[in-house]
Design a protein around this motif. Structure first.
Motif, PDB file in Angstrom:
ATOM      1  N   ALA A  84      -3.141 -38.154 -28.219  1.00  0.00           N
ATOM      2  CA  ALA A  84      -4.357 -39.424 -27.753  1.00  0.00           C
ATOM      3  C   ALA A  84      -4.581 -39.434 -26.415  1.00  0.00           C
ATOM      4  CB  ALA A  84      -4.129 -40.907 -28.171  1.00  0.00           C
ATOM      5  N   ILE A  85      -3.446 -39.166 -25.664  1.00  0.00           N
ATOM      6  CA  ILE A  85      -3.445 -39.074 -24.108  1.00  0.00           C
ATOM      7  C   ILE A  85      -4.310 -37.887 -23.670  1.00  0.00           C
ATOM      8  CG2 ILE A  85      -2.337 -38.925 -21.969  1.00  0.00           C
ATOM      9  CD1 ILE A  85      -0.056 -40.850 -23.182  1.00  0.00           C
ATOM     10  N   TYR A  86      -3.978 -36.751 -24.388  1.00  0.00           N
ATOM     11  CA  TYR A  86      -4.477 -35.709 -24.053  1.00  0.00           C
ATOM     12  C   TYR A  86      -6.064 -35.484 -24.346  1.00  0.00           C
ATOM     13  CZ  TYR A  86      -5.827 -30.569 -24.166  1.00  0.00           C
ATOM     14  OH  TYR A  86      -6.351 -29.410 -23.824  1.00  0.00           O
ATOM     15  N   SER A 152      -4.981 -45.178 -30.643  1.00  0.00           N
ATOM     16  CA  SER A 152      -4.278 -44.874 -29.383  1.00  0.00           C
ATOM     17  C   SER A 152      -5.499 -44.433 -28.368  1.00  0.00           C
ATOM     18  CB  SER A 152      -3.208 -43.924 -29.372  1.00  0.00           C
ATOM     19  OG  SER A 152      -2.180 -44.265 -29.976  1.00  0.00           O
ATOM     20  N   GLU A 153      -6.444 -43.518 -28.824  1.00  0.00           N
ATOM     21  CA  GLU A 153      -7.497 -43.135 -28.154  1.00  0.00           C
ATOM     22  C   GLU A 153      -8.748 -44.190 -27.722  1.00  0.00           C
ATOM     23  OE1 GLU A 153     -10.625 -39.271 -27.937  1.00  0.00           O
ATOM     24  OE2 GLU A 153      -9.585 -39.706 -29.765  1.00  0.00           O
ATOM     25  N   GLU A 154      -8.725 -45.008 -28.738  1.00  0.00           N
ATOM     26  CA  GLU A 154      -9.885 -46.083 -28.523  1.00  0.00           C
ATOM     27  C   GLU A 154      -9.162 -46.868 -27.522  1.00  0.00           C
ATOM     28  OE1 GLU A 154     -12.819 -46.516 -29.462  1.00  0.00           O
ATOM     29  OE2 GLU A 154     -12.785 -44.420 -30.234  1.00  0.00           O
ATOM     30  N   SER A 155      -8.079 -47.180 -27.495  1.00  0.00           N
ATOM     31  CA  SER A 155      -7.372 -48.169 -26.749  1.00  0.00           C
ATOM     32  C   SER A 155      -7.468 -47.730 -25.233  1.00  0.00           C
ATOM     33  CB  SER A 155      -5.826 -48.578 -27.135  1.00  0.00           C
ATOM     34  OG  SER A 155      -5.245 -49.313 -26.314  1.00  0.00           O
ATOM     35  N   ASN A 181      -1.321 -47.076 -14.581  1.00  0.00           N
ATOM     36  CA  ASN A 181      -2.772 -47.800 -14.490  1.00  0.00           C
ATOM     37  C   ASN A 181      -3.450 -47.871 -15.847  1.00  0.00           C
ATOM     38  OD1 ASN A 181      -2.303 -48.352 -11.951  1.00  0.00           O
ATOM     39  ND2 ASN A 181      -4.201 -47.354 -11.066  1.00  0.00           N
ATOM     40  N   VAL A 182      -3.010 -46.984 -16.654  1.00  0.00           N
ATOM     41  CA  VAL A 182      -3.875 -46.855 -17.731  1.00  0.00           C
ATOM     42  C   VAL A 182      -3.120 -47.322 -19.082  1.00  0.00           C
ATOM     43  CG1 VAL A 182      -5.138 -45.338 -19.384  1.00  0.00           C
ATOM     44  CG2 VAL A 182      -5.254 -44.971 -16.964  1.00  0.00           C
TER      45      VAL A 182
END
Length: 258
Positions: A84-86, A152-155, A181-182
């Protein structure tokens, strides 16, 4: 005036539907607690099953479920969050990433029996893990991975872009911006999606039936190469294959004309 009247009718209709759903769920929970609580005891929880499961306790099934959930979390959670982070922070937003997202969303809706057959063919037969807790962990991890990635990506997307731009303007690196920060602001949504996925994995029977389960024995570790008893499979056996199930279910298994 008619428009206001229709709005009130719509609001009250949605309110009644909501109350009805809450009432049905509350009745189901109350019925489960009313009929199940008298059967719960320390001996039922901490003893071995006996007489083919018709007596004794469910301790091996509890241990097996905990091992299965622990292994699934250890595999699926890091991979899902990293993916999701990528996709959200590093990947270029082009047609290829859109196709990847579409594939992930599609996999999130695939029935669990399909993942069970996939795990049987890949982990049990191809990699020769056999029917084991390890094969079940990997199969369930593949099943809940799309759910964790999507949540996770939507968050991550819900975090304002200004947080990233301000951190980068102050000289922080890309990873420092994400880590400081994210992620702290997106963590509640990521945990919610992860808990929903893990809850689905803990209650599934089909993938466990094909890859990990055996009646009675308790696994020794979260990545055990031996099969083990888990609660969904234990309930499935007692409900469908127990010798005394005719006493509970007196009607025929199939219509007389079948």
């Amino acid at each position: 005036m008619p428009k206001i009247f229709m709005e009130k009718i719509t609001i009250w209709g949605m309110r009644l539907i909501t109350y009805l759903i809450i009432g049905i769920i509350g009745y189901i929970l109350w019925d489960i607690v009313r009929n199940g609580l008298p059967a719960i005891s320390w001996s039922f929880i901490f003893t071995q099953p006996s007489h083919g499961g018709s007596a004794g306790g469910i301790f091996p099934a509890i241990i097996g479920t905990l091992c299965l959930i622990a292994g699934t979390i250890a595999v699926a959670l890091p991979l899902g969050v990293a993916a999701a982070i990528y996709l959200s922070e590093y990947a270029q937003q082009n047609q290829f990433t859109q196709m990847v997202r579409l594939a992930i969303v599609t996999l999130a809706g695939v029935p669990s029996i399909v993942f069970g057959l996939f795990g049987l063919g890949l982990f049990v037969l191809f990699f020769k893990f056999g029917t084991s807790i390890l094969a079940g962990n990997l199969t369930l991890a593949c099943m809940i991975l799309p759910t964790i990635i999507v949540a996770s990506e939507e968050s991550l997307r819900s975090v304002p872009q200004g947080f990233r731009e301000g951190s980068l303007a102050l000289g922080a690196s890309k990873w420092q911006t994400i880590y400081k920060n994210v992620l702290p602001y997106s963590l509640p949504g990521m945990l919610t999606g992860s808990i929903l996925g893990i809850g689905r994995a803990a209650g599934e029977t089909a993938p466990i039936l094909l890859t990990a389960a055996a009646f009675f024995p308790a696994p020794a570790a979260a990545f055990d190469l031996r099969p083990g008893d888990v609660l969904p499979y234990h309930l499935y056996i007692l409900a469908t294959q127990h010798p005394d199930m005719a006493l509970v279910r007196p009607w025929p298994m199939a219509p007389p004309w079948f």
